[in-house]
Design a protein around this motif. Structure first.
Motif: not given
Length: 381
Positions: A34-41, A46-54
């Motif tokens: 959920h950190f990745a959702d709220a911070y990266l999404y 490219e940050h959204a792609h990092l979120r998907e990998r996380m």
């Protein structure tokens, strides 16, 4: 004899601490997801792609939480001499999640559920857990562990049959299907953790709790090894389905291709697929066996003490993190920084501190209730 009683008490506590520590570890994965959702999404690109990998690293969270929740039910039932009062407490907690919990959680999903009537179209996993807490305590008093596990597998299989074969047109029927059995592409709901397949996972988990509550007393090392071997076997089955997934992807594009891809994909979360549940659920069981062994040997004690604080209050932690990430962090709209892991650690530490304070409160309350009536709770003489 007194020494044996004290040793036995420590052993029972150790097993419980390992379970709580595993549940706390799973909750840390929820935090990260959920950190990745709220911070990266919101950053996109490219940050959204990092979120998907996380998110691939955190796929273990939901199967792990459902398996351990079911395990706790089986454990409590097998150890309790007077289960009805405990059953009432669990069912009250389920009602709380379905009412107050739902009302508190759903509004925090506003940033990604940007659609009309989103408050009515989001069914969080706590709703499914709430229903499991209502039904599970009733089932556990009527069926033994193996029968519950067989029922759980049957529910999971039937759910997929219904999901693949039933395509209703009426809106109310589509809502019913998406809420109970799941559908790969939701047409009415925005988010759903379908009740029937997850209830199946929960009931299977209750059998492992029965193992821990019965065999674990007489042979704690043996039951830890059993968790390791059985968990590894289940995870290996999930890995075998992943191999089949790759083979189907490269060699088969005929009838039933999409169905086979869903059933064999380790990423098939909505609704939960066999490969997904087996791989990650089995991994959680094996890791819990390792934690039991580590605790018995005196290893990882500091980590388990810290993680067990989150595990003992996992439902509170689950609701709290929605506000930390889906409200607080999202509203800050922080720019991207390569030091984002430090930001995540800071948010996790903040929540751990709040949960630790709550844990101290609970322990103080428990100690005060155990004091003799003639002794003041303050300790004054």
């Amino acid at each position: 004899m007194e020494r044996e009683r004290m040793s036995g008490a420590r052993t029972a506590s150790s097993r419980l601490e390992a379970v709580d520590a595993m549940r706390g570890t799973v909750m840390l994965l929820v935090f990260l997801s959920h950190f990745a959702d709220a911070y990266l999404y919101p950053l996109g690109g490219e940050h959204a792609h990092l979120r998907e990998r996380m998110n691939l690293l955190t796929m273990m969270a939901t199967p792990g939480f459902m398996v351990i929740s079911g395990l706790m039910l089986g454990l409590l039932h097998s150890r309790s001499r007077d289960f009805p009062p405990l059953r009432t407490r669990l069912q009250r907690r389920g009602l709380f999640l379905l009412t107050v919990g739902h009302v508190l959680i759903v509004p925090t999903c506003r940033f990604w559920a940007d659609a009309p009537l989103y408050l009515l179209r989001v069914l969080p996993v706590t709703d499914t857990i709430g229903l499991a807490l209502l039904v599970g305590p009733w089932v556990v008093t009527r069926l033994n562990g193996r029968t519950r596990a067989a029922l759980g597998v049957a529910l999971f299989a039937v759910s997929w049959v219904v999901s693949l074969a039933w395509w209703p047109e009426a809106a109310y029927a589509r809502v019913l299907k998406e809420a109970l059995f799941g559908q790969r592409e939701l047409s009415v709901l925005l988010s759903s953790f379908p009740v029937v397949p997850w209830m199946g996972v929960y009931l299977v988990g209750s059998m492992f709790g029965e193992w821990l509550g019965t065999w674990g007393r007489a042979d704690p090392k043996g039951v830890a090894r059993r968790f390791e071997f059985v968990g590894l076997g289940i995870a290996t089955c999930g890995g075998g389905l992943m191999v089949l997934h790759i083979a189907v992807h490269h060699l088969w594009h005929g009838a039933g291709f999409t169905t086979l891809m869903a059933l064999t994909s380790q990423a098939q979360k909505y609704p939960p697929g066999p490969a997904y549940v087996a791989l990650y659920g089995g991994t959680v069981l094996a890791l819990m066996g390792l934690l039991m062994r580590a605790e018995q040997a005196g290893h990882l004690s500091r980590y388990m003490r810290m993680a067990s604080v989150i595990g003992r209050h996992s439902l509170l932690a689950f609701m709290l993190q929605f506000y930390v990430y889906y409200v607080g962090l999202y509203l800050l709209r922080l720019p991207y920084s390569p030091l984002w892991p430090l930001l995540f650690v800071a948010t996790a530490a903040l929540q751990w501190g709040a949960l630790y304070a709550w844990d101290l409160r609970d322990r103080a309350k428990e100690v005060s209730t155990r004091l003799p009536a003639a002794v003041p709770a303050s300790g004054a003489r």
